[in-house]
Motif scaffolding. Structure first.
Motif, mmCIF file in Angstrom:
data_model
loop_
_atom_site.group_PDB
_atom_site.id
_atom_site.type_symbol
_atom_site.label_atom_id
_atom_site.label_comp_id
_atom_site.label_asym_id
_atom_site.label_seq_id
_atom_site.Cartn_x
_atom_site.Cartn_y
_atom_site.Cartn_z
ATOM 1 N N SER A 197 77.010 -17.306 -15.186
ATOM 2 C CA SER A 197 77.069 -18.185 -16.334
ATOM 3 C C SER A 197 76.050 -19.204 -16.298
ATOM 4 C CB SER A 197 78.438 -18.809 -16.131
ATOM 5 O OG SER A 197 78.150 -19.839 -14.625
ATOM 6 N N GLY A 198 74.595 -18.882 -15.567
ATOM 7 C CA GLY A 198 73.603 -19.807 -15.638
ATOM 8 C C GLY A 198 72.715 -19.292 -16.752
ATOM 9 N N GLN A 199 71.594 -19.983 -16.701
ATOM 10 C CA GLN A 199 70.556 -19.880 -17.611
ATOM 11 C C GLN A 199 69.578 -18.531 -17.131
ATOM 12 O OE1 GLN A 199 68.791 -23.933 -17.219
ATOM 13 N NE2 GLN A 199 69.211 -23.740 -19.515
ATOM 14 N N HIS A 200 69.038 -17.989 -18.391
ATOM 15 C CA HIS A 200 68.273 -16.660 -18.279
ATOM 16 C C HIS A 200 66.975 -16.930 -17.217
ATOM 17 C CE1 HIS A 200 66.279 -13.002 -19.138
ATOM 18 N NE2 HIS A 200 65.316 -13.608 -19.717
ATOM 19 N N ALA A 201 66.591 -16.361 -16.210
ATOM 20 C CA ALA A 201 65.736 -16.451 -15.438
ATOM 21 C C ALA A 201 64.928 -15.051 -15.064
ATOM 22 C CB ALA A 201 66.130 -17.522 -14.227
ATOM 23 N N VAL A 202 63.759 -15.228 -14.963
ATOM 24 C CA VAL A 202 62.714 -13.852 -14.728
ATOM 25 C C VAL A 202 61.719 -14.292 -14.018
ATOM 26 C CG1 VAL A 202 61.640 -11.847 -15.527
ATOM 27 C CG2 VAL A 202 63.676 -12.652 -16.721
ATOM 28 N N THR A 203 61.590 -13.762 -12.928
ATOM 29 C CA THR A 203 60.361 -13.999 -11.878
ATOM 30 C C THR A 203 59.673 -12.740 -11.614
ATOM 31 O OG1 THR A 203 61.409 -16.008 -11.073
ATOM 32 C CG2 THR A 203 59.528 -14.829 -9.759
ATOM 33 N N HIS A 204 58.284 -12.533 -11.602
ATOM 34 C CA HIS A 204 57.573 -11.256 -11.129
ATOM 35 C C HIS A 204 57.017 -11.876 -9.922
ATOM 36 C CE1 HIS A 204 57.894 -9.599 -15.282
ATOM 37 N NE2 HIS A 204 58.129 -10.601 -15.631
ATOM 38 N N TYR A 205 56.907 -10.920 -8.917
ATOM 39 C CA TYR A 205 56.305 -11.026 -7.794
ATOM 40 C C TYR A 205 55.375 -9.927 -7.107
ATOM 41 C CZ TYR A 205 59.727 -7.947 -5.371
ATOM 42 O OH TYR A 205 60.497 -6.965 -5.062
ATOM 43 N N GLU A 206 54.390 -10.004 -6.351
ATOM 44 C CA GLU A 206 53.460 -8.992 -5.776
ATOM 45 C C GLU A 206 53.211 -9.580 -4.553
ATOM 46 O OE1 GLU A 206 49.165 -7.127 -6.507
ATOM 47 O OE2 GLU A 206 49.667 -8.860 -7.758
ATOM 48 N N VAL A 207 53.197 -8.779 -3.454
ATOM 49 C CA VAL A 207 52.867 -9.029 -2.248
ATOM 50 C C VAL A 207 51.571 -8.932 -1.941
ATOM 51 C CG1 VAL A 207 53.340 -8.392 0.268
ATOM 52 C CG2 VAL A 207 55.270 -8.354 -1.317
ATOM 53 N N VAL A 208 50.872 -10.085 -1.666
ATOM 54 C CA VAL A 208 49.452 -9.839 -1.433
ATOM 55 C C VAL A 208 48.985 -9.742 0.037
ATOM 56 C CG1 VAL A 208 49.028 -10.970 -3.748
ATOM 57 C CG2 VAL A 208 49.173 -12.229 -1.755
ATOM 58 N N GLN A 209 49.924 -10.222 0.908
ATOM 59 C CA GLN A 209 49.570 -10.125 2.217
ATOM 60 C C GLN A 209 50.562 -10.115 3.154
ATOM 61 O OE1 GLN A 209 47.112 -13.452 3.347
ATOM 62 N NE2 GLN A 209 46.295 -12.688 5.416
ATOM 63 N N ARG A 210 50.713 -9.081 4.060
ATOM 64 C CA ARG A 210 51.612 -8.942 5.208
ATOM 65 C C ARG A 210 51.385 -9.459 6.879
ATOM 66 N NH1 ARG A 210 55.799 -6.126 2.770
ATOM 67 N NH2 ARG A 210 55.317 -4.984 0.806
ATOM 68 N N PHE A 211 52.400 -10.129 7.337
ATOM 69 C CA PHE A 211 52.318 -10.430 8.493
ATOM 70 C C PHE A 211 53.487 -9.731 9.258
ATOM 71 C CE2 PHE A 211 50.567 -13.957 6.165
ATOM 72 C CZ PHE A 211 49.204 -13.916 6.732
ATOM 73 N N LYS A 212 53.711 -10.027 10.470
ATOM 74 C CA LYS A 212 54.810 -9.507 11.352
ATOM 75 C C LYS A 212 56.324 -9.742 10.564
ATOM 76 C CE LYS A 212 56.443 -8.858 16.103
ATOM 77 N NZ LYS A 212 56.163 -8.959 17.483
ATOM 78 N N ASN A 213 56.228 -10.994 10.620
ATOM 79 C CA ASN A 213 57.409 -11.447 10.404
ATOM 80 C C ASN A 213 57.779 -12.227 8.951
ATOM 81 O OD1 ASN A 213 59.058 -10.784 12.655
ATOM 82 N ND2 ASN A 213 57.779 -12.250 13.722
ATOM 83 N N SER A 214 56.650 -12.136 7.956
ATOM 84 C CA SER A 214 56.711 -12.683 6.793
ATOM 85 C C SER A 214 55.658 -12.115 5.959
ATOM 86 C CB SER A 214 56.169 -14.347 6.910
ATOM 87 O OG SER A 214 54.857 -14.279 7.463
ATOM 88 N N CYS A 215 55.572 -12.428 4.643
ATOM 89 C CA CYS A 215 54.630 -12.262 3.867
ATOM 90 C C CYS A 215 54.113 -13.034 2.793
ATOM 91 C CB CYS A 215 55.048 -10.670 3.081
ATOM 92 S SG CYS A 215 56.501 -10.830 2.076
ATOM 93 N N VAL A 216 52.896 -13.053 2.133
ATOM 94 C CA VAL A 216 52.557 -13.901 1.035
ATOM 95 C C VAL A 216 52.692 -13.274 -0.069
ATOM 96 C CG1 VAL A 216 50.560 -15.148 0.162
ATOM 97 C CG2 VAL A 216 50.919 -15.156 2.631
ATOM 98 N N VAL A 217 53.308 -13.833 -1.011
ATOM 99 C CA VAL A 217 53.643 -13.471 -2.486
ATOM 100 C C VAL A 217 52.982 -14.274 -3.839
ATOM 101 C CG1 VAL A 217 55.571 -12.090 -1.961
ATOM 102 C CG2 VAL A 217 55.735 -14.744 -2.754
ATOM 103 N N HIS A 218 52.457 -13.751 -4.330
ATOM 104 C CA HIS A 218 51.957 -14.083 -5.682
ATOM 105 C C HIS A 218 53.234 -13.940 -6.932
ATOM 106 C CE1 HIS A 218 47.383 -14.589 -4.848
ATOM 107 N NE2 HIS A 218 48.163 -15.269 -4.269
ATOM 108 N N VAL A 219 53.339 -15.062 -7.554
ATOM 109 C CA VAL A 219 54.473 -15.176 -8.309
ATOM 110 C C VAL A 219 54.186 -15.488 -9.810
ATOM 111 C CG1 VAL A 219 56.989 -15.836 -8.662
ATOM 112 C CG2 VAL A 219 56.185 -15.492 -6.419
#
Length: 282
Positions: free
Chosen positions: A196-218
């Motif tokens: 029932s919430g508001q329409h929401a769209v997010t695009h993401y791209e992984v730009v760097q990966r680590f062992k337990n995390s990653c950096v995304v550009h959104v």
């Protein structure tokens, strides 16, 4: 006051305001009644008369004063400025605008200090950043710019890019999160994915990966409250330190979300503007 150069033969003031800038009837009427648009030599311009490429129009109209109380001096970094807008780098921990009368140290209070120091009286933010998010904020310097930039936000022609480090490694290198966002009935400030919430769209791209995390550009297609934070948590990869959305706590007890780039076709100077939080390109 500002100037605008006609870009193609046959353009009229009427079409510029109504079709290209898509201004509302009220503001167009006010500009007409104020005789706000003149030619370079100051003579009155006929609104329906075809103009030639290179014709310089002058816009001069009463500008209201914004209500933000200016700080003693502007202490936010200005990354870009022209006669229509400025783009500032909002620090982490600072609100975009006042929410109460005693809020006098927000980003817009600092912006107003800069505006008034340079002889202006008007500044209004086009979008907003959460208090815990740092980075680029677009501010209109006159009401026409505010109207045009508001429409551009709605039409998704202002591209806003963010960077965040999230927990775990997202399986895909890129993707789109299309999930409506609404208020959490059990928490005043939290948002949740809700049918029932508001329409929401997010695009993401992984730009760097680590062992337990990653950096995304959104890149945001819509601008809902906490949108990136909610969507990344919904994906199962909350922003590191964002305990409101069930991420693990960090030493700083905070999360890092950075608005790193704004890109748009400038409607008044007809150039592509790309502003990064450490540089500007045109």
């Amino acid at each position: 006051m500002f100037t605008y150069t006609i870009q193609q033969d046959g353009q009229t003031i009427e079409r510029l305001l109504r079709e290209e800038w898509c201004l509302g009837k009220k503001i167009v009427h006010e500009l007409r009644m104020a005789k706000a648009v003149t030619l370079q030599d100051g003579t009155a311009a006929l609104w329906k008369e075809p103009l030639t490429t290179g014709t310089l129009l002058k816009f001069d109209f009463p500008t209201p004063s914004s209500s933000y109380q200016p700080t003693a001096q502007c202490e936010v970094v200005i990354r870009y400025e022209d006669e229509h807008c400025l783009i500032v780098s909002k620090p982490k921990g600072m609100s975009t605008h006042p929410n109460e009368a005693n809020d006098t140290n927000t980003c817009m209070n600092h912006v107003m200090a800069h505006i008034q120091a340079n002889g202006g009286s008007y500044a209004e933010h086009v979008h907003r950043l959460d208090q815990g998010t740092k980075g680029l904020l677009l501010v209109a310097k006159h009401p026409i710019a505010k109207s045009v930039f508001d429409r551009m936000i709605e039409e998704k022609t202002i591209i806003r890019t963010y960077a965040a480090e999230v927990q775990g490694n997202i399986r895909t290198d890129s993707g789109v999160i299309n999930a409506p966002i609404g208020k959490d009935r059990h928490h005043n400030t939290r948002r949740v994915v809700s049918a029932s919430g508001q329409h929401a769209v997010t695009h993401y791209e992984v730009v760097q990966r680590f062992k337990n995390s990653c950096v995304v550009h959104v890149i945001l297609e819509t601008g809902r409250t906490h949108q990136i934070r909610v969507h990344m948590a919904h994906l199962g990869h909350p922003i590191i330190g964002d305990t409101l959305y069930n991420a693990r706590q960090t030493a700083t007890n905070d999360y890092e979300l950075h608005a790193i780039q704004l890109e748009f076709q400038h409607p008044f100077i007809n150039e592509r503007v790309v502003v990064k939080d450490n540089a500007v390109q045109k």
